[in-house]
Design a protein around this motif. Structure first.
Motif, PDB file in Angstrom:
ATOM      1  N   ILE A  35     -12.517  37.716  20.831  1.00  0.00           N
ATOM      2  CA  ILE A  35     -11.818  39.002  20.813  1.00  0.00           C
ATOM      3  C   ILE A  35     -11.550  39.501  22.221  1.00  0.00           C
ATOM      4  O   ILE A  35     -10.458  39.945  22.550  1.00  0.00           O
ATOM      5  CB  ILE A  35     -12.620  40.063  20.018  1.00  0.00           C
ATOM      6  CG1 ILE A  35     -12.758  39.626  18.561  1.00  0.00           C
ATOM      7  CG2 ILE A  35     -11.944  41.425  20.120  1.00  0.00           C
ATOM      8  CD1 ILE A  35     -13.611  40.575  17.732  1.00  0.00           C
TER       9      ILE A  35
ATOM     10  N   ALA B  43      -3.390  36.035  14.504  1.00  0.00           N
ATOM     11  CA  ALA B  43      -4.278  37.038  15.082  1.00  0.00           C
ATOM     12  C   ALA B  43      -5.650  37.011  14.420  1.00  0.00           C
ATOM     13  O   ALA B  43      -6.684  37.165  15.092  1.00  0.00           O
ATOM     14  CB  ALA B  43      -3.651  38.421  14.951  1.00  0.00           C
ATOM     15  N   SER B  44      -5.685  36.808  13.102  1.00  0.00           N
ATOM     16  CA  SER B  44      -6.962  36.747  12.376  1.00  0.00           C
ATOM     17  C   SER B  44      -7.800  35.563  12.838  1.00  0.00           C
ATOM     18  O   SER B  44      -9.027  35.692  13.026  1.00  0.00           O
ATOM     19  CB  SER B  44      -6.706  36.656  10.872  1.00  0.00           C
ATOM     20  OG  SER B  44      -6.019  37.794  10.396  1.00  0.00           O
TER      21      SER B  44
ATOM     22  N   GLN C 121      -7.681  34.166  15.742  1.00  0.00           N
ATOM     23  CA  GLN C 121      -8.149  34.442  17.099  1.00  0.00           C
ATOM     24  C   GLN C 121      -9.294  35.452  17.091  1.00  0.00           C
ATOM     25  O   GLN C 121     -10.216  35.376  17.908  1.00  0.00           O
ATOM     26  CB  GLN C 121      -6.997  34.943  17.971  1.00  0.00           C
ATOM     27  CG  GLN C 121      -7.372  35.148  19.427  1.00  0.00           C
ATOM     28  CD  GLN C 121      -7.878  33.886  20.080  1.00  0.00           C
ATOM     29  OE1 GLN C 121      -7.274  32.824  19.956  1.00  0.00           O
ATOM     30  NE2 GLN C 121      -9.000  33.977  20.785  1.00  0.00           N
ATOM     31  N   LEU C 122      -9.259  36.400  16.158  1.00  0.00           N
ATOM     32  CA  LEU C 122     -10.360  37.366  16.024  1.00  0.00           C
ATOM     33  C   LEU C 122     -11.689  36.656  15.783  1.00  0.00           C
ATOM     34  O   LEU C 122     -12.732  37.078  16.297  1.00  0.00           O
ATOM     35  CB  LEU C 122     -10.070  38.339  14.875  1.00  0.00           C
ATOM     36  CG  LEU C 122      -9.178  39.536  15.182  1.00  0.00           C
ATOM     37  CD1 LEU C 122      -8.743  40.202  13.879  1.00  0.00           C
ATOM     38  CD2 LEU C 122      -9.908  40.551  16.065  1.00  0.00           C
ATOM     39  N   GLU C 123     -11.652  35.606  15.034  1.00  0.00           N
ATOM     40  CA  GLU C 123     -12.874  34.862  14.738  1.00  0.00           C
ATOM     41  C   GLU C 123     -13.331  34.002  15.913  1.00  0.00           C
ATOM     42  O   GLU C 123     -14.508  33.678  16.041  1.00  0.00           O
ATOM     43  CB  GLU C 123     -12.662  33.982  13.500  1.00  0.00           C
ATOM     44  CG  GLU C 123     -12.396  34.774  12.224  1.00  0.00           C
ATOM     45  CD  GLU C 123     -12.197  33.882  11.013  1.00  0.00           C
ATOM     46  OE1 GLU C 123     -12.199  32.641  11.190  1.00  0.00           O
ATOM     47  OE2 GLU C 123     -12.027  34.414   9.897  1.00  0.00           O
TER      48      GLU C 123
ATOM     49  N   VAL D  74      -6.414  38.265  21.387  1.00  0.00           N
ATOM     50  CA  VAL D  74      -5.867  38.491  20.045  1.00  0.00           C
ATOM     51  C   VAL D  74      -4.407  38.926  20.144  1.00  0.00           C
ATOM     52  O   VAL D  74      -3.535  38.421  19.426  1.00  0.00           O
ATOM     53  CB  VAL D  74      -6.708  39.535  19.284  1.00  0.00           C
ATOM     54  CG1 VAL D  74      -6.111  39.779  17.897  1.00  0.00           C
ATOM     55  CG2 VAL D  74      -8.156  39.091  19.172  1.00  0.00           C
TER      56      VAL D  74
END
Length: 442
Positions: free
Chosen positions: A81, A73-74, A76-78, A313
């Motif tokens: 979003i 998830a982290s 994908q956040l980058e 995300v």
């Protein structure tokens, strides 16, 4: 620059006061404000650790703070979003839709993504209506499908409906497979006779315009009610005889909870539409409903949409969650379930206040009763919600164990821990329940 106010030191009391002052008065507290969590452990703001056997209402299936889910998830956040996944196609949603088609029972192929189980149920009903051209829907008495007005109409429990006016009027309800409190079974083994009541309900409560029947393969909010072999098959056959679709609500039972990816697999059941949420993304908000291509393609552009549904995300987290649900993990859940069958069954034998232990995998209920009281419907003893509340409170305060307390009569202890729980942790939980019953039961 203006002087900043000093930072308030967080405590359990401070967080609860914020909820009291600023959150609408609907929150249900287990009286454990949570600062952080890991695996099967919750830690409050005062530093007290609790063993969690409720997993945020059956959500964190692969454990609180699962490293693989957090990392995915982290990343994908980058990357991305939000784009509105129904306007701009993205890789996580496409890949998750393909994966769900691969892991779902039967020929379920196309998925619509939303944000919650309630939305999934509402969308599934819309799809069933569009596909069949009919409008009426049947749910189960004591069933639970959400709290929006449409899903609330389908929910078979007055306590959730008080003060509300559901807007879907074309809803009827049929009896659940609750053998312990069934007038036909009278506490004995269920012979699926109650499934035949569906045909009677269709004949007496509908106008011949049936679109769908909606069932939970294990009824969670009703008190972990497990249907007997053959019951779901009979319900599906009756549903199809009336040219309607069977919607199987796996919001609570899906993603490994019962020892298979979906509880339908225990019964070799192939749903016409399958709803999912809760454990799908291990805590990130995501819901979905999946159908065969012929049914799914009944939707046309504009029939349904969700701004945040299929968030990349949340979809990335779901893919990581599914990866964590290996065959070995699911086998372990089934093994834990058989162990619980024995250990919780012992409590049923030892304590008169334990009416019945029932469940599958890591979804178990312990129904507490007043052995001297007369129960509703059948000869089973009266439900004892007061004892259930006291047991839940004692477990939390004296044993540092967080457990669910629910059921239609509010008298069922609900074991729904993260699927990563160890046998030693399970043993600690059951031993704590035994000690508490020895303390509180007359």
């Amino acid at each position: 620059m203006s002087e900043q106010p000093p930072k308030t030191s967080m405590s359990n009391a401070h967080v609860e006061s914020q909820y009291d002052d600023y959150v609408m008065p609907i929150w249900k507290s287990l009286n454990v404000p949570v600062k952080r969590s890991d695996g099967c452990t919750l830690v409050d703001f005062d530093g007290t650790e609790y063993l969690d056997v409720f997993s945020g209402i059956s959500v964190t299936n692969v454990g609180h703070g699962n490293d693989a889910v957090v990392e995915t998830a982290s990343e994908q956040l980058e990357e991305l979003i939000h784009s509105c996944s129904y306007v701009h196609p993205n890789e996580p949603m496409g890949k998750l839709a393909e994966t769900i088609a691969e892991i779902s029972p039967g020929n379920l192929q196309k998925t619509f993504f939303c944000n919650s189980g309630t939305e999934a149920v509402e969308g599934a009903i819309k799809l069933a209506r569009k596909h069949t051209g009919s409008k009426e829907v049947i749910g189960l008495e004591m069933g639970f499908h959400g709290r929006t007005l449409g899903s609330l109409a389908l929910t078979g429990n007055k306590s959730y409906k008080n003060g509300m006016a559901p807007t879907i009027n074309d809803v009827a309800h049929t009896p659940p497979p609750y053998a312990y409190r069934c007038s036909q079974c009278d506490g004995g083994p269920c012979d699926t006779t109650c499934a035949d009541q569906l045909d009677h309900i269709i004949g007496t409560h509908t106008s011949g315009d049936l679109a769908a029947v909606v069932v939970e393969p294990v009824m969670g909010e009703a008190g972990i009610i497990v249907p007997p072999e053959g019951w779901l098959d009979k319900v599906q056959q009756i549903t199809h005889d009336h040219d309607a679709l069977l919607i199987v609500d796996e919001v609570q039972t899906g993603y490994g909870r019962t020892g298979h990816m979906f509880a339908s697999e225990h019964y070799d059941l192939q749903p016409d539409i399958l709803t999912q949420a809760k454990g799908i993304a291990n805590g990130l908000p995501l819901g979905a409903f999946t159908a065969p291509e012929a049914i799914a393609n009944s939707f046309e552009s504009g029939d349904h949409l969700s701004t945040f549904g299929g968030n990349p995300v949340a979809c990335a987290a779901a893919l990581a969650t599914i990866d964590e649900l290996s065959d070995d993990r699911l086998r372990a859940v089934r093994d834990h379930g058989e162990w619980l069958r024995s250990r919780l069954g012992d409590l049923e034998t030892v304590f008169d206040c334990v009416g019945q232990a029932r469940g599958l995998g890591l979804m178990w209920g312990l129904e507490l009763v007043d052995p001297d009281g007369t129960g509703p419907v059948s000869d089973a003893p009266a439900p004892d919600p007061k004892l259930a509340r006291e047991v839940g409170t004692h477990l939390r305060e004296a044993e540092q164990l967080v457990i669910g307390v629910g059921g239609y009569y509010k008298n069922v202890l609900r074991f729904q821990p993260p699927l990563t729980i160890t046998r030693d942790q399970l043993d600690d939980a059951v031993s704590a329940v035994r000690r508490t019953l020895e303390t509180l039961a007359d």
